[in-house]
Design an enzyme around this catalytic site. Structure first.
Site, PDB file in Angstrom:
ATOM      1  N   SER A 130      34.759 -50.437  46.858  1.00  0.00           N
ATOM      2  CA  SER A 130      35.124 -51.032  48.136  1.00  0.00           C
ATOM      3  C   SER A 130      33.977 -51.789  48.798  1.00  0.00           C
ATOM      4  O   SER A 130      32.797 -51.532  48.557  1.00  0.00           O
ATOM      5  CB  SER A 130      35.630 -49.952  49.086  1.00  0.00           C
ATOM      6  OG  SER A 130      36.860 -49.452  48.645  1.00  0.00           O
ATOM      7  N   ARG A 187      27.968 -45.991  49.235  1.00  0.00           N
ATOM      8  CA  ARG A 187      28.968 -46.997  48.875  1.00  0.00           C
ATOM      9  C   ARG A 187      29.669 -47.576  50.112  1.00  0.00           C
ATOM     10  O   ARG A 187      29.451 -47.181  51.223  1.00  0.00           O
ATOM     11  CB  ARG A 187      30.008 -46.400  47.924  1.00  0.00           C
ATOM     12  CG  ARG A 187      30.707 -45.138  48.402  1.00  0.00           C
ATOM     13  CD  ARG A 187      31.689 -44.667  47.312  1.00  0.00           C
ATOM     14  NE  ARG A 187      32.303 -43.380  47.619  1.00  0.00           N
ATOM     15  CZ  ARG A 187      31.822 -42.208  47.219  1.00  0.00           C
ATOM     16  NH1 ARG A 187      30.697 -42.162  46.521  1.00  0.00           N
ATOM     17  NH2 ARG A 187      32.442 -41.074  47.521  1.00  0.00           N
ATOM     18  N   ASP A 188      30.545 -48.549  49.836  1.00  0.00           N
ATOM     19  CA  ASP A 188      31.473 -49.146  50.801  1.00  0.00           C
ATOM     20  C   ASP A 188      30.767 -49.952  51.885  1.00  0.00           C
ATOM     21  O   ASP A 188      30.894 -49.678  53.085  1.00  0.00           O
ATOM     22  CB  ASP A 188      32.351 -48.062  51.456  1.00  0.00           C
ATOM     23  CG  ASP A 188      33.046 -47.159  50.451  1.00  0.00           C
ATOM     24  OD1 ASP A 188      33.208 -47.584  49.294  1.00  0.00           O
ATOM     25  OD2 ASP A 188      33.416 -46.045  50.825  1.00  0.00           O
ATOM     26  N   LEU A 222      46.908 -49.100  43.521  1.00  0.00           N
ATOM     27  CA  LEU A 222      46.207 -49.694  44.666  1.00  0.00           C
ATOM     28  C   LEU A 222      45.549 -48.591  45.467  1.00  0.00           C
ATOM     29  O   LEU A 222      46.122 -47.519  45.632  1.00  0.00           O
ATOM     30  CB  LEU A 222      47.202 -50.471  45.528  1.00  0.00           C
ATOM     31  CG  LEU A 222      46.788 -50.981  46.913  1.00  0.00           C
ATOM     32  CD1 LEU A 222      47.591 -52.230  47.267  1.00  0.00           C
ATOM     33  CD2 LEU A 222      46.956 -49.923  48.013  1.00  0.00           C
ATOM     34  N   ASN A 223      44.327 -48.848  45.987  1.00  0.00           N
ATOM     35  CA  ASN A 223      43.817 -47.978  47.043  1.00  0.00           C
ATOM     36  C   ASN A 223      43.130 -48.795  48.129  1.00  0.00           C
ATOM     37  O   ASN A 223      43.787 -49.692  48.682  1.00  0.00           O
ATOM     38  CB  ASN A 223      43.002 -46.785  46.529  1.00  0.00           C
ATOM     39  CG  ASN A 223      41.802 -47.095  45.690  1.00  0.00           C
ATOM     40  OD1 ASN A 223      41.920 -47.594  44.564  1.00  0.00           O
ATOM     41  ND2 ASN A 223      40.636 -46.782  46.198  1.00  0.00           N
ATOM     42  N   ASP A 224      41.904 -48.546  48.515  1.00  0.00           N
ATOM     43  CA  ASP A 224      41.340 -49.066  49.759  1.00  0.00           C
ATOM     44  C   ASP A 224      41.570 -50.567  49.974  1.00  0.00           C
ATOM     45  O   ASP A 224      41.370 -51.371  49.052  1.00  0.00           O
ATOM     46  CB  ASP A 224      39.823 -48.864  49.776  1.00  0.00           C
ATOM     47  CG  ASP A 224      39.407 -47.425  49.549  1.00  0.00           C
ATOM     48  OD1 ASP A 224      40.271 -46.570  49.332  1.00  0.00           O
ATOM     49  OD2 ASP A 224      38.190 -47.167  49.582  1.00  0.00           O
ATOM     50  N   GLN A 251      41.490 -52.404  46.345  1.00  0.00           N
ATOM     51  CA  GLN A 251      41.114 -51.743  45.101  1.00  0.00           C
ATOM     52  C   GLN A 251      42.330 -51.703  44.174  1.00  0.00           C
ATOM     53  O   GLN A 251      43.417 -51.283  44.577  1.00  0.00           O
ATOM     54  CB  GLN A 251      40.634 -50.327  45.393  1.00  0.00           C
ATOM     55  CG  GLN A 251      39.303 -50.245  46.114  1.00  0.00           C
ATOM     56  CD  GLN A 251      38.144 -50.531  45.177  1.00  0.00           C
ATOM     57  OE1 GLN A 251      37.710 -49.654  44.440  1.00  0.00           O
ATOM     58  NE2 GLN A 251      37.637 -51.752  45.192  1.00  0.00           N
TER      59      GLN A 251
END
Length: 469
Positions: A85, A144-145, A23-25, A41
């Site tokens: 993300s 991004r994001d 898992l991340n953001d 994520q």
């Protein structure tokens, strides 16, 4: 999250973590049709930063949760190497999800596409593909994001983290739309030239009654004393977001959001009650340290922070666990009001411990499980948190300074995570820790003059999780 009666040694009971994989953001935080949606994520097949999908969980009360099939999968030409993300908004009773599609060429060159997916039920998502062209003149492929919100005039804004091509420094780009489909570039968020790292990730704009805040995660900051000691940082500027999409910052320096070891990539959203709620990834770390995290042996890696309500007070952001966190409390594990040092055994490794002073706190040190140390020096309001690096076995610390006397300290404890809130969120420390000892001790020791304090501890329940995938 507890899905069997037996907790693993480093299991997390009331923090979101992946069922398996990495898992991340946090992504797409949104309140939709009476339900809170938390996406993240997710590498479903390995504990490495590859092939990211959007994991998906929902709740009505932050206690009982449902897990769902991944909302987005990297299966199309514009996101084949990862659905990166992004954010979500509600418009005309539909959920609009914006994300970065990551594509790598044969030689490793990167392409980024800002993409849209739409849902009418919050569970099933129809991809619409890219909504923005790339490359953008003057910028590298590190764009991004997307974070999207509706402006006061009803139009929509999108902010993107970016990297300038000529200087290889971070920036944020602003776009505007009337329909969430067609977007026009208005330019950089700030006209003021700043050299603050080589890339700005996860940009966010928080709007309060009397102040606007630009929050982001710059990469490449050089440590300055007690500041910027993690591999990457997360923080903010205060100021005003003008109607033309320009942010005019106050004359205050970049302020870190969290002074612990792993906090990164925070994202906020507003619920129908007007609360600004924040989640973050716990978290970012040096690659060798990440490779040594013990939970990888159990097939999972990383978690999200507890949800925090964010407010603006006297020039800074205040973060404190949302009110629903108290509903996790099952029993009082300890209550003590005294002028003495204290030692007791935690009834479990899921605790909410509150230390309060009627008058200003004096110098003290807290030892948690003989692993975490929290040290306070009243003369300069200095707070230091110490842990053992699980790769090197060397003690390491993070420090910051309060602006007011310490009157309250709150600890949210798990078997491998601690979140520390000082003065109801004036400053925060978030960290992972891993100890093989089954020690459950909590020790409070004054270092000189003793004053009366009250310690109240609660045993916390685990999330109740149903798998709808």
């Amino acid at each position: 999250m507890e899905q069997t009666n037996k907790m693993e040694q480093y299991e997390l009971g009331y923090h979101i973590r992946p069922p398996h994989g990495l898992l991340n953001d946090p992504n797409g935080l949104v309140y939709y049709k009476g339900i809170y949606h938390v996406f993240y994520q997710w590498n479903q097949t390995d504990t490495t930063h590859q092939s990211k999908s959007w994991g998906h969980m929902t709740t009505k009360d932050f206690i009982r949760w449902e897990t769902h099939q991944p909302a987005l999968e990297p299966i199309d030409w514009y996101d084949r190497d990862g659905c990166y993300s992004g954010s979500a908004v509600v418009f005309e009773e539909k959920m609009y999800v914006f994300y970065t599609g990551n594509v790598r060429g044969k030689n490793g060159e990167r392409k980024s596409y800002q993409c849209l997916a739409i849902s009418e039920d919050g569970i099933h998502f129809e991809k619409k593909g890219p909504v923005l062209e790339h490359p953008i003149k003057g910028y590298t492929a590190h764009v991004r994001d997307p974070k999207v919100w509706q402006g006061k005039d009803g139009n929509w804004w999108m902010i993107l983290g970016a990297q300038k091509e000529e200087t290889l420094t971070g920036d944020a780009l602003m776009y505007q739309s009337t329909n969430l489909i067609d977007w026009s570039l208005t330019g950089s968020l700030m006209d003021e030239p700043l050299s603050l790292g080589y890339m700005w990730e996860c940009p966010d704009v928080l709007r309060f009654d009397d102040k606007d805040v630009f929050a982001f995660s710059p990469q490449g900051l050089t440590a300055e004393g007690e500041k910027y000691n993690n591999i990457y940082q997360s923080g903010y500027f205060t100021g005003e977001l003008c109607d033309n999409g320009k942010f005019i910052r106050d004359h205050q320096p970049f302020k870190e959001l969290d002074y612990g070891f792993e906090f990164y990539a925070p994202q906020t959203f507003k619920d129908t009650g007007g609360r600004t709620i924040l989640y973050a990834w716990v978290g970012v770390m040096e690659p060798k340290l990440e490779a040594a995290v013990p939970t990888r042996k159990s097939g999972w890696l990383h978690a999200l922070s507890i949800p925090r309500e964010v407010t603006y007070e006297k020039g800074k952001l205040i973060q404190y666990p949302i009110a629903e966190t108290t509903h996790l409390r099952e029993t009082k594990s300890v209550v003590s009001k005294s002028i003495q040092d204290e030692s007791f055994t935690l009834s479990s490794l899921q605790q909410d411990i509150l230390v309060e002073w009627d008058a200003a706190a004096t110098d003290f040190i807290i030892y948690l499980r003989n692993e975490i140390e929290i040290n306070y020096q009243a003369s300069n309001k200095k707070i230091t948190v110490v842990r053992t690096n699980w790769l090197t076995n060397v003690k390491e610390e993070r420090t910051t300074f309060l602006t007011q006397d310490l009157m309250e300290l709150r600890l949210l404890i798990e078997s491998s995570m601690v979140e520390i809130f000082l003065n109801k969120g004036e400053e925060v420390f978030t960290l992972r820790y891993f100890t093989s000892e089954m020690n459950h001790s909590f020790n409070f020791k004054y270092l000189n003059r003793k004053v009366e304090k009250t310690i109240t501890g609660y045993t916390l329940r685990s999330f109740i999780v149903k798998d709808k995938s």
